[in-house]
Enzyme design. Structure first.
Site, PDB file in Angstrom:
ATOM      1  N   LYS A 126      -6.067   4.778   8.060  1.00  0.00           N
ATOM      2  CA  LYS A 126      -5.046   5.625   7.940  1.00  0.00           C
ATOM      3  C   LYS A 126      -5.175   7.059   7.506  1.00  0.00           C
ATOM      4  O   LYS A 126      -4.528   8.080   8.082  1.00  0.00           O
ATOM      5  CB  LYS A 126      -5.171   5.291   6.274  1.00  0.00           C
ATOM      6  N   SER A 129       1.057  -1.439   0.152  1.00  0.00           N
ATOM      7  CA  SER A 129      -0.158   0.174  -0.310  1.00  0.00           C
ATOM      8  C   SER A 129       0.726   1.596  -0.109  1.00  0.00           C
ATOM      9  O   SER A 129       0.146   2.398  -0.082  1.00  0.00           O
ATOM     10  CB  SER A 129      -1.168  -0.298   1.007  1.00  0.00           C
TER      11      SER A 129
END
Length: 340
Positions: free
Chosen positions: A282, A237
């Site tokens: 996040k 990611s």
């Protein structure tokens, strides 16, 4: 309170402490995820002669850990702590060590893609050569279980070498149930010979295989030289943010414009940004770290989820949708430098 009651209370406290400690050793079939930290990339990625930046590009992580009864109950009442089945993270029969090896392999592949995408976008020299097919996961109950380990490099099958994982899969796929193959595998810099009978997959009886997830590895050669020191962070990611950091060092000017920029998203060698997991967590982590801009992949509903989290925590951080590396760079090029 008399002495007898004090002693009784003390015993209850001690019993409670012992019980709590014991519960931490009870493993449940769940994992707990929660917002992680923001890691600035400039100290970890060094391009020879690369430009410095006034702001920063940061990758985001999500903290993941196995659940016990105490952390399970705690996650139930904590915002942005998610309880997820173990099967969402680990393959059937996969050990913790195999899971971590698979995650690190994905990070290594992500680094390669980020380097290729950034160097090609910057018009710099980049050359890729095939470096083998690696085992990325092992399926429980299939022939490879107990014979091949995650991280093994498959040199050849029946004396035949391959130039991609797809080519190897086609070769094995043309075999029949019960056919025997002989593999040459490299593990810990040592070659070993492995023989196994192929087996049909339960979910697709017409298809036979070893029960190995595969990943094609490449050797990437670039000019100017680059040194990437990202350790103990797994998964793909961070691809977009690594690409932006590398590109910024390769080119004149400062793409950060003095801003602290976080984000997430996979990156392929052609510059396409892919969806990831844990986007809401996040966003929370990036806001906690003081970032001002957050790049979110459009694919997989990531951008929409990021907006939901941003609104919920009332962040002033700008959420920017991206599908490609060019989307991110175009946004940064139009950004006015931050006043000091």
């Amino acid at each position: 309170m008399n002495r007898k009651n004090l002693n009784r209370l003390a015993r209850l406290v001690i019993i409670g402490i012992i019980l709590c400690i014991a519960l931490t050793f009870v493993k449940l079939p769940f994992y707990i995820t929660q917002p992680g930290g923001a890691t600035e990339l400039q100290p970890l990625i060094q391009v020879e002669g690369g430009d410095k930046e006034a702001g920063s590009f940061s990758l985001m992580t999500v903290q993941v850990g196995p659940a016990n009864p105490l952390t399970f109950l705690w996650a139930k009442i904590r915002p942005y702590h998610e309880i997820m089945p173990e099967a969402n993270f680990k393959q059937e029969g996969e050990t913790d060590d195999e899971y971590m090896k698979r995650q690190l392999q994905m990070m290594n592949s992500s680094q390669q893609s980020a380097i290729i995408a950034a160097y090609e976008k910057a018009g710099k020299d980049v050359k890729t050569t095939f470096n083998g097919v690696f085992a990325s996961q092992i399926v429980s109950g299939m022939p490879a279980a107990g014979k091949i380990e995650v991280g093994d490099k498959i040199i050849s099958i029946d004396g035949k070498s391959f130039t991609s994982s797809e080519e190897l899969i086609r070769y094995v796929g043309n075999k029949k149930n019960g056919d025997t193959i002989k593999l040459t595998v490299e593990r810990d810099n040592k070659k070993r010979e492995i023989e196994m009978k192929l087996q049909a997959f339960k979910e697709d009886p017409k298809r036979v295989g070893m029960g190995v997830g595969l990943m094609t590895d490449q050797k990437v050669e670039v000019n100017p030289e680059i040194n990437v020191k990202i350790e103990h962070i797994g998964g793909p990611s961070a691809g977009l943010m690594m690409t932006l950091e590398i590109y910024n060092q390769l080119t004149e000017g400062d793409e950060t414009k003095g801003y602290h920029i976080a984000g997430t998203g996979t990156m392929d060698p052609k510059g396409n940004v892919g969806a990831i997991g844990g986007i809401k967590q996040k966003v929370v982590g990036a806001d906690d770290a003081g970032n001002e801009i957050f790049f979110a992949p459009v694919d997989g509903g990531n951008y929409d989820d990021a907006l939901v989290a941003a609104k919920d925590i009332k962040t002033k951080m700008k959420i920017v949708p991206v599908k490609t590396l060019d989307d991110a760079l175009n946004y940064l090029n139009k950004l006015k430098p931050k006043s000091t």
